[in-house]
Write a protein that holds these residues in place. Structure first.
Motif, PDB file in Angstrom:
ATOM      1  N   LEU A  45     -29.332   8.354  56.138  1.00 35.95           N
ATOM      2  CA  LEU A  45     -30.242   9.472  56.074  1.00 35.95           C
ATOM      3  C   LEU A  45     -31.128  10.117  57.149  1.00 35.95           C
ATOM      4  CD1 LEU A  45     -32.252   6.271  52.981  1.00 35.95           C
ATOM      5  CD2 LEU A  45     -30.466   8.255  52.685  1.00 35.95           C
ATOM      6  N   ASN A  46     -31.189   9.071  57.805  1.00 31.28           N
ATOM      7  CA  ASN A  46     -31.868  10.002  58.677  1.00 31.28           C
ATOM      8  C   ASN A  46     -30.806  11.347  59.499  1.00 31.28           C
ATOM      9  OD1 ASN A  46     -33.781   8.127  59.766  1.00 31.28           O
ATOM     10  ND2 ASN A  46     -33.026   6.697  61.142  1.00 31.28           N
ATOM     11  N   ARG A  47     -29.885  11.411  59.454  1.00 35.62           N
ATOM     12  CA  ARG A  47     -28.993  12.145  59.021  1.00 35.62           C
ATOM     13  C   ARG A  47     -28.806  13.178  58.363  1.00 35.62           C
ATOM     14  NH1 ARG A  47     -23.777   9.062  61.734  1.00 35.62           N
ATOM     15  NH2 ARG A  47     -24.601   8.159  60.717  1.00 35.62           N
ATOM     16  N   GLN A  48     -28.341  13.185  56.655  1.00 33.76           N
ATOM     17  CA  GLN A  48     -28.514  13.615  55.823  1.00 33.76           C
ATOM     18  C   GLN A  48     -28.699  14.037  54.530  1.00 33.76           C
ATOM     19  OE1 GLN A  48     -24.158  14.078  56.000  1.00 33.76           O
ATOM     20  NE2 GLN A  48     -23.295  12.128  56.820  1.00 33.76           N
ATOM     21  N   ALA A  49     -29.558  13.508  55.344  1.00 35.71           N
ATOM     22  CA  ALA A  49     -30.516  13.354  53.673  1.00 35.71           C
ATOM     23  C   ALA A  49     -32.331  14.393  53.632  1.00 35.71           C
ATOM     24  CB  ALA A  49     -31.817  12.324  53.328  1.00 35.71           C
ATOM     25  N   PRO A  50     -32.675  14.672  52.955  1.00 31.24           N
ATOM     26  CA  PRO A  50     -33.825  15.696  52.940  1.00 31.24           C
ATOM     27  C   PRO A  50     -35.214  15.351  54.092  1.00 31.24           C
ATOM     28  CG  PRO A  50     -33.913  14.931  51.008  1.00 31.24           C
ATOM     29  CD  PRO A  50     -32.162  14.379  51.767  1.00 31.24           C
ATOM     30  N   GLU A  51     -34.883  16.388  54.819  1.00 28.68           N
ATOM     31  CA  GLU A  51     -36.406  15.652  55.225  1.00 28.68           C
ATOM     32  C   GLU A  51     -37.619  15.839  55.075  1.00 28.68           C
ATOM     33  OE1 GLU A  51     -38.065  17.227  59.861  1.00 28.68           O
ATOM     34  OE2 GLU A  51     -35.480  17.707  58.699  1.00 28.68           O
ATOM     35  N   GLY A  52     -38.655  14.752  55.652  1.00 30.03           N
ATOM     36  CA  GLY A  52     -39.604  14.166  54.610  1.00 30.03           C
ATOM     37  C   GLY A  52     -39.131  13.312  53.294  1.00 30.03           C
ATOM     38  N   ILE A  53     -38.096  12.799  53.298  1.00 32.83           N
ATOM     39  CA  ILE A  53     -37.778  11.474  52.670  1.00 32.83           C
ATOM     40  C   ILE A  53     -38.677  10.198  53.041  1.00 32.83           C
ATOM     41  CG2 ILE A  53     -35.650  10.990  53.765  1.00 32.83           C
ATOM     42  CD1 ILE A  53     -34.838  10.332  51.199  1.00 32.83           C
ATOM     43  N   VAL A  54     -39.177   9.989  51.767  1.00 36.94           N
ATOM     44  CA  VAL A  54     -39.846   9.147  51.727  1.00 36.94           C
ATOM     45  C   VAL A  54     -38.844   7.727  52.133  1.00 36.94           C
ATOM     46  CG1 VAL A  54     -41.343   7.435  50.650  1.00 36.94           C
ATOM     47  CG2 VAL A  54     -42.109   9.147  51.084  1.00 36.94           C
ATOM     48  N   VAL A  55     -38.453   6.519  52.931  1.00 39.98           N
ATOM     49  CA  VAL A  55     -38.348   5.482  52.834  1.00 39.98           C
ATOM     50  C   VAL A  55     -38.577   4.320  53.324  1.00 39.98           C
ATOM     51  CG1 VAL A  55     -35.912   4.367  54.079  1.00 39.98           C
ATOM     52  CG2 VAL A  55     -36.042   7.169  54.535  1.00 39.98           C
ATOM     53  N   ALA A  56     -38.089   3.742  52.674  1.00 36.93           N
ATOM     54  CA  ALA A  56     -38.603   1.739  52.300  1.00 36.93           C
ATOM     55  C   ALA A  56     -37.668   1.182  52.724  1.00 36.93           C
ATOM     56  CB  ALA A  56     -39.555   1.900  50.960  1.00 36.93           C
ATOM     57  N   LEU A  57     -37.997  -0.092  53.240  1.00 40.35           N
ATOM     58  CA  LEU A  57     -36.873  -1.085  53.846  1.00 40.35           C
ATOM     59  C   LEU A  57     -37.427  -2.052  53.321  1.00 40.35           C
ATOM     60  CD1 LEU A  57     -34.753  -2.132  55.417  1.00 40.35           C
ATOM     61  CD2 LEU A  57     -35.934  -2.553  57.048  1.00 40.35           C
ATOM     62  N   VAL A  58     -36.753  -2.372  51.725  1.00 40.55           N
ATOM     63  CA  VAL A  58     -37.209  -3.550  50.767  1.00 40.55           C
ATOM     64  C   VAL A  58     -36.273  -4.890  51.144  1.00 40.55           C
ATOM     65  CG1 VAL A  58     -37.609  -4.046  48.677  1.00 40.55           C
ATOM     66  CG2 VAL A  58     -37.688  -2.074  49.640  1.00 40.55           C
ATOM     67  N   GLY A  59     -37.164  -6.538  51.299  1.00 42.08           N
ATOM     68  CA  GLY A  59     -36.037  -7.193  51.393  1.00 42.08           C
ATOM     69  C   GLY A  59     -36.413  -8.461  50.239  1.00 42.08           C
ATOM     70  N   ASN A  60     -35.567  -7.891  48.785  1.00 39.90           N
ATOM     71  CA  ASN A  60     -35.639  -8.694  47.345  1.00 39.90           C
ATOM     72  C   ASN A  60     -35.091 -10.560  47.928  1.00 39.90           C
ATOM     73  OD1 ASN A  60     -35.975  -8.955  45.035  1.00 39.90           O
ATOM     74  ND2 ASN A  60     -33.979  -8.605  45.083  1.00 39.90           N
ATOM     75  N   LYS A  61     -35.145 -10.744  46.734  1.00 41.94           N
ATOM     76  CA  LYS A  61     -34.979 -12.975  46.898  1.00 41.94           C
ATOM     77  C   LYS A  61     -35.985 -13.594  47.859  1.00 41.94           C
ATOM     78  CE  LYS A  61     -29.869 -11.421  45.116  1.00 41.94           C
ATOM     79  NZ  LYS A  61     -29.179 -12.664  45.304  1.00 41.94           N
ATOM     80  N   ALA A  62     -37.499 -12.092  47.709  1.00 41.20           N
ATOM     81  CA  ALA A  62     -38.147 -13.447  48.641  1.00 41.20           C
ATOM     82  C   ALA A  62     -38.642 -14.850  47.480  1.00 41.20           C
ATOM     83  CB  ALA A  62     -39.074 -12.383  48.453  1.00 41.20           C
ATOM     84  N   ASP A  63     -37.878 -15.150  47.034  1.00 42.82           N
ATOM     85  CA  ASP A  63     -38.130 -16.573  46.189  1.00 42.82           C
ATOM     86  C   ASP A  63     -37.558 -17.545  46.606  1.00 42.82           C
ATOM     87  OD1 ASP A  63     -36.518 -16.550  43.924  1.00 42.82           O
ATOM     88  OD2 ASP A  63     -35.781 -14.403  44.428  1.00 42.82           O
ATOM     89  N   LEU A  64     -36.088 -16.823  47.423  1.00 38.75           N
ATOM     90  CA  LEU A  64     -35.710 -18.135  48.056  1.00 38.75           C
ATOM     91  C   LEU A  64     -35.533 -18.649  49.467  1.00 38.75           C
ATOM     92  CD1 LEU A  64     -32.057 -16.443  46.310  1.00 38.75           C
ATOM     93  CD2 LEU A  64     -33.125 -18.323  46.074  1.00 38.75           C
ATOM     94  N   VAL A  65     -36.886 -18.347  50.287  1.00 42.80           N
ATOM     95  CA  VAL A  65     -37.500 -18.610  50.960  1.00 42.80           C
ATOM     96  C   VAL A  65     -36.190 -19.548  51.642  1.00 42.80           C
ATOM     97  CG1 VAL A  65     -39.982 -18.640  51.591  1.00 42.80           C
ATOM     98  CG2 VAL A  65     -39.384 -20.420  49.416  1.00 42.80           C
ATOM     99  N   ASP A  66     -36.400 -20.733  51.380  1.00 44.64           N
ATOM    100  CA  ASP A  66     -35.771 -22.667  52.169  1.00 44.64           C
ATOM    101  C   ASP A  66     -33.847 -21.779  52.607  1.00 44.64           C
ATOM    102  OD1 ASP A  66     -37.455 -23.605  51.286  1.00 44.64           O
ATOM    103  OD2 ASP A  66     -36.798 -24.648  49.329  1.00 44.64           O
ATOM    104  N   GLU A  67     -33.465 -20.520  51.692  1.00 46.74           N
ATOM    105  CA  GLU A  67     -32.245 -19.613  52.774  1.00 46.74           C
ATOM    106  C   GLU A  67     -32.502 -18.445  53.378  1.00 46.74           C
ATOM    107  OE1 GLU A  67     -29.420 -19.158  48.570  1.00 46.74           O
ATOM    108  OE2 GLU A  67     -30.749 -20.798  47.931  1.00 46.74           O
ATOM    109  N   ARG A  68     -33.694 -18.485  54.097  1.00 45.52           N
ATOM    110  CA  ARG A  68     -34.353 -17.125  55.018  1.00 45.52           C
ATOM    111  C   ARG A  68     -32.633 -17.281  56.044  1.00 45.52           C
ATOM    112  NH1 ARG A  68     -38.052 -13.715  54.779  1.00 45.52           N
ATOM    113  NH2 ARG A  68     -39.584 -14.338  53.733  1.00 45.52           N
ATOM    114  N   GLN A  69     -32.847 -16.055  55.630  1.00 41.32           N
ATOM    115  CA  GLN A  69     -31.595 -15.452  56.648  1.00 41.32           C
ATOM    116  C   GLN A  69     -32.657 -14.206  57.754  1.00 41.32           C
ATOM    117  OE1 GLN A  69     -27.481 -14.894  56.514  1.00 41.32           O
ATOM    118  NE2 GLN A  69     -26.645 -16.913  55.681  1.00 41.32           N
ATOM    119  N   VAL A  70     -33.178 -13.710  57.062  1.00 43.18           N
ATOM    120  CA  VAL A  70     -33.772 -12.492  57.771  1.00 43.18           C
ATOM    121  C   VAL A  70     -35.246 -12.830  57.999  1.00 43.18           C
ATOM    122  CG1 VAL A  70     -34.119  -9.869  57.731  1.00 43.18           C
ATOM    123  CG2 VAL A  70     -32.399 -10.785  57.029  1.00 43.18           C
TER     124      VAL A  70
END
Ligand code: GTP
Ligand code: MG
Length: 181
Positions: free
Chosen positions: A106-131
């Motif tokens: 996205l940094n290279r190819q997406a439109p300037e000013g695009i809003v970027v969200a980094l989303v960590g899903n499956k937060a219910d699986l805390v016992d298996e968390r790797q990140v």
């Protein structure tokens, strides 16, 4: 008087991280334990209201397919997007690496000013968390060092499409970051 704005939003990320599940939670408030993998891409819309600025926002959402064979289609969807959600699964380090690849692209190819969200899903699986939050924070710091302070604008949130926790926050945070004239 009330205002109305419409924005294009794209979801990117490895297959099975839960992109479609997040969108279905947001649009229909449902969750499916056996959701089928997306073919090509799916299109859904949802509106949210921002009473504090007297504005209604319509999101036009492209939910892309994460399977490798569809990778070449992605630019069609992010090319004219106002915001991108790069989704990973908190129980998979590999999916976090893949989300970082998307941010790089996205940094290279997406439109300037695009809003970027980094989303960590499956937060219910805390016992298996790797990140861990610390992994994400150090990545965001590196990103900031590479591209300057604007990387500080990358939204980072965790959610669970299954429980619904955090899902609305993501779309509200994106709405707050979008340019409303
Ligand atoms: P592709 O369409 O192949 O790119 O996958 P996707 O990213 O759209 O994933 P999808 O939404 O189809 O979800 C994959 C699997 O993860 C499904 O079986 C979901 O039920 C499950 N899943 C999605 N979100 C969550 C979550 O928050 N928690 C848990 N425990 N499972 C989830
Ligand atoms: Mg999908």
């Amino acid at each position: 008087e009330p205002r109305f704005a419409s924005f294009k939003l794209v979801l990117l990320g490895e297959s099975a991280v839960g992109k479609s599940s997040i969108v279905h939670r947001f649009v229909k408030n449902t969750f499916d334990d056996m959701r089928e993998s997306t073919i090509g891409a799916a299109f859904l819309t949802q509106t949210i209201s921002l009473p504090e600025v007297n504005t209604t926002i319509k999101f036009e959402i492209w939910d892309t397919a994460g399977q490798e064979r569809y990778k070449s289609l992605a630019p069609m969807y992010y090319r004219n997007a106002n915001a991108a959600l790069c989704v990973y699964d908190i129980t998979s380090k590999a999916s976090f690496a893949k989300a970082q690849d998307w941010i790089k692209e996205l940094n290279r190819q997406a439109p300037e000013g695009i809003v970027v969200a980094l989303v960590g899903n499956k937060a219910d699986l805390v016992d298996e968390r790797q990140v861990d939050e610390a992994d994400v924070e150090s990545y965001l710091q590196d990103l900031r060092a590479q591209r300057g302070e604007s990387a500080g604008d990358v939204i980072h949130l965790e959610c669970s499409a299954k429980s619904g926790d955090g899902v609305l926050d993501i779309f509200n945070s994106i709405a707050q970051a979008l340019p409303l004239e």
